[in-house]
Design an enzyme around this catalytic site. Structure first.
Site, PDB file in Angstrom:
ATOM      1  N   LYS A 113     -11.002  -3.989  -4.756  1.00  0.00           N
ATOM      2  CA  LYS A 113     -12.092  -3.052  -5.084  1.00  0.00           C
ATOM      3  C   LYS A 113     -11.571  -1.677  -5.462  1.00  0.00           C
ATOM      4  O   LYS A 113     -12.265  -0.909  -6.121  1.00  0.00           O
ATOM      5  CB  LYS A 113     -13.113  -2.987  -3.955  1.00  0.00           C
TER       6      LYS A 113
ATOM      7  N   LYS B  51       0.832  -1.213   0.000  1.00  0.00           N
ATOM      8  CA  LYS B  51       0.000   0.000   0.000  1.00  0.00           C
ATOM      9  C   LYS B  51       0.859   1.252   0.000  1.00  0.00           C
ATOM     10  O   LYS B  51       0.474   2.268  -0.581  1.00  0.00           O
ATOM     11  CB  LYS B  51      -0.989  -0.011   1.167  1.00  0.00           C
TER      12      LYS B  51
ATOM     13  N   LYS C 120      -3.990  -9.718  -6.748  1.00  0.00           N
ATOM     14  CA  LYS C 120      -5.330 -10.083  -6.262  1.00  0.00           C
ATOM     15  C   LYS C 120      -6.384  -9.080  -6.753  1.00  0.00           C
ATOM     16  O   LYS C 120      -6.060  -7.920  -7.040  1.00  0.00           O
ATOM     17  CB  LYS C 120      -5.354 -10.203  -4.736  1.00  0.00           C
TER      18      LYS C 120
HETATM   19  N1  AQP Z   1      -9.179 -10.903  -4.109  1.00  0.00           N
HETATM   20  C1  AQP Z   1      -9.576 -11.429  -2.964  1.00  0.00           C
HETATM   21  N2  AQP Z   1      -9.768 -12.752  -2.840  1.00  0.00           N
HETATM   22  C2  AQP Z   1     -10.173 -13.299  -1.679  1.00  0.00           C
HETATM   23  N3  AQP Z   1     -10.415 -12.572  -0.553  1.00  0.00           N
HETATM   24  C3  AQP Z   1     -10.244 -11.243  -0.623  1.00  0.00           C
HETATM   25  N4  AQP Z   1     -10.393 -10.259   0.271  1.00  0.00           N
HETATM   26  C4  AQP Z   1     -10.091  -9.079  -0.304  1.00  0.00           C
HETATM   27  N5  AQP Z   1      -9.738  -9.263  -1.594  1.00  0.00           N
HETATM   28  C5  AQP Z   1      -9.815 -10.600  -1.820  1.00  0.00           C
HETATM   29  C6  AQP Z   1     -10.834 -10.462   1.650  1.00  0.00           C
HETATM   30  O1  AQP Z   1     -11.964  -9.620   1.886  1.00  0.00           O
HETATM   31  C7  AQP Z   1     -11.953  -9.212   3.252  1.00  0.00           C
HETATM   32  C8  AQP Z   1     -12.145  -7.725   3.336  1.00  0.00           C
HETATM   33  O2  AQP Z   1     -11.070  -7.060   2.756  1.00  0.00           O
HETATM   34  P1  AQP Z   1     -10.904  -5.514   2.992  1.00  0.00           P
HETATM   35  O3  AQP Z   1     -11.896  -4.779   2.233  1.00  0.00           O
HETATM   36  O4  AQP Z   1     -10.923  -5.212   4.441  1.00  0.00           O
HETATM   37  O5  AQP Z   1      -9.444  -5.183   2.538  1.00  0.00           O
HETATM   38  P2  AQP Z   1      -8.575  -5.668   1.361  1.00  0.00           P
HETATM   39  O6  AQP Z   1      -8.075  -7.056   1.638  1.00  0.00           O
HETATM   40  O7  AQP Z   1      -7.514  -4.624   1.181  1.00  0.00           O
HETATM   41  O8  AQP Z   1      -9.596  -5.718   0.151  1.00  0.00           O
HETATM   42  P3  AQP Z   1      -9.497  -4.981  -1.218  1.00  0.00           P
HETATM   43  O9  AQP Z   1     -10.711  -5.326  -2.007  1.00  0.00           O
HETATM   44  O10 AQP Z   1      -8.169  -5.265  -1.848  1.00  0.00           O
HETATM   45  O11 AQP Z   1      -9.611  -3.474  -0.771  1.00  0.00           O
HETATM   46  P4  AQP Z   1      -8.715  -2.252  -1.188  1.00  0.00           P
HETATM   47  O12 AQP Z   1      -8.734  -2.246  -2.685  1.00  0.00           O
HETATM   48  O13 AQP Z   1      -9.375  -1.061  -0.572  1.00  0.00           O
HETATM   49  O14 AQP Z   1      -7.346  -2.487  -0.618  1.00  0.00           O
HETATM   50  C9  AQP Z   1     -10.625  -9.658   3.857  1.00  0.00           C
HETATM   51  O15 AQP Z   1     -10.853 -10.826   4.628  1.00  0.00           O
HETATM   52  C10 AQP Z   1      -9.791  -9.978   2.657  1.00  0.00           C
HETATM   53  O16 AQP Z   1      -8.849 -10.996   2.939  1.00  0.00           O
END
Ligand code: AQP
Length: 334
Positions: A200, A115, A197
């Site tokens: 969002k 990040k 991965k």
């Molecule tokens: N691609 C993924 N595959 C499986 N699990 C995923 N998670 C996130 N992306 C994937 C799981 O979703 C939960 C919530 O995640 P989060 O929103 O708290 O943070 P993150 O992991 O940083 O998710 P994003 O979508 O990648 O958000 P941004 O883009 O804002 O950084 C967690 O349990 C995560 O493991």
């Protein structure tokens, strides 16, 4: 009986509309666990501000994310569903845990490295201490189990380390939690760069499938998904990440083992894989989209459930804060 059920806690950031990755990696498990555990699920809005958010957009996304959790089957009558910032004990415990966590441990967190590279103009202290807030979220409710995608495993391990360190220094205080990571679906990859991965906040909208994408958009994005030129459908995530990602999405959404999914596509081409994956995804998303649209028209219901969730969560969190303050030598006035 409440006392024999173990506790589960997890959260999701309102940093964008939730993706299929969030659903398959986390939310699907949350919904399945809610009868077996005392379940607490939160919209992790304090975590989301480690990256700059537009205030009006954030406010809207908090309630939309809350509605999406309910639409995904998280039932506020069976689980405690709340917004993190509405329970001030999270930040209270976070400061104390900051004083237990070593800088060297935080330096090793891969999400911080990723990040800070992505947001080089805003490498703030919150981004660095994010895992301490996450540890506090979990420890506050004495959670035994944390259902997360594979990317969060390192943070749950850090939580275990700091909980154990606190217990050793001050006497038994926290339950040391275990991560719960699904075998398939724990890491859904980007449709455009399948080595990364699905996220969002990816700037390329073709890289992710949103839980709110309509059926045609799902078909269109999957048609454009990056594969390879081998032309054979087989699961080999290391060498063939695009095809393996589609197979994973298909098998989890169609409720099929990976072995059966591969057999199912034996002799077929990528066109069939993409179309059938889109059909399987749409079958999962149909009821979610419908319930989400319904919930968005009932703002009063959403605020009432949020308030109720925050009160229930706070009642549990307060007990931990009192205990922790006492152990550390502080006076808890409430
Ligand atoms: N691609 C993924 N595959 C499986 N699990 C995923 N998670 C996130 N992306 C994937 C799981 O979703 C939960 C919530 O995640 P989060 O929103 O708290 O943070 P993150 O992991 O940083 O998710 P994003 O979508 O990648 O958000 P941004 O883009 O804002 O950084 C967690 O349990 C995560 O493991």
């Amino acid at each position: 009986m409440e006392s024999v059920r173990k506790t589960v806690l997890s959260g999701i950031q309102p940093s964008g509309v939730l993706t299929l990755g969030n659903y398959l990696g986390a939310l699907k498990q949350w919904a399945q666990m809610q009868d077996d555990y005392l379940s607490l699920y939160m919209v992790a809005d304090l975590h989301s501000i480690t990256v700059r958010q537009e205030p009006a957009v954030l406010r809207r996304r908090i309630s939309e994310t809350y509605a999406l959790l309910l639409a995904c089957g998280i039932d506020p009558d069976r689980s405690i569903v709340f917004v993190q910032s509405q329970v001030p004990e999270h930040t209270q415990l976070s400061w104390i845990m900051n004083c237990i966590t070593y800088v060297g441990e935080l330096n090793r967190m891969t999400q911080f490295k990723d990040k800070s590279a992505k947001h080089a103009d805003n490498v703030n202290a919150g981004l660095f201490t994010y895992p301490v807030l996450m540890a506090s979220d979990i420890l506050l409710y004495q959670a035994h189990c944390v259902p997360v995608g594979a990317d969060q495993k390192q943070h749950v391990e850090l939580t275990r380390d700091v909980a154990t360190r606190f217990n050793n220094a001050y006497g038994e205080t926290f339950v040391v939690p275990e991560p719960y990571i699904p075998k398939f679906g724990a890491r859904i990859m980007s449709l455009q760069e399948p080595e990364k991965k699905m996220s969002k906040s990816d700037p390329n909208p073709n890289a992710f499938l949103l839980l709110t994408d309509d059926a045609d958009t799902v078909v269109r994005k999957l048609r454009r998904a990056v594969t390879d030129c081998e032309g054979v459908i087989a699961y080999d995530p290391e060498n063939r990440p695009g095809v393996s990602n589609l197979l994973t999405i298909y098998s989890v959404c169609a409720n099929m083992s990976m072995e059966d999914a591969q057999k199912h596509f034996d002799g077929l081409g990528y066109g069939a894989l993409k179309q059938e994956t889109a059909d399987a995804v749409n079958a999962v998303l149909d009821p979610i989209r419908e319930e989400y649209a319904r919930l968005l028209t009932d703002k009063a219901y959403l605020s009432e459930r949020m308030k109720d969730g925050a009160e229930k969560a706070s009642a549990i969190a307060r007990k931990t804060i009192r205990k922790v303050y006492r152990k550390v030598g502080l006076d808890c006035m409430r």
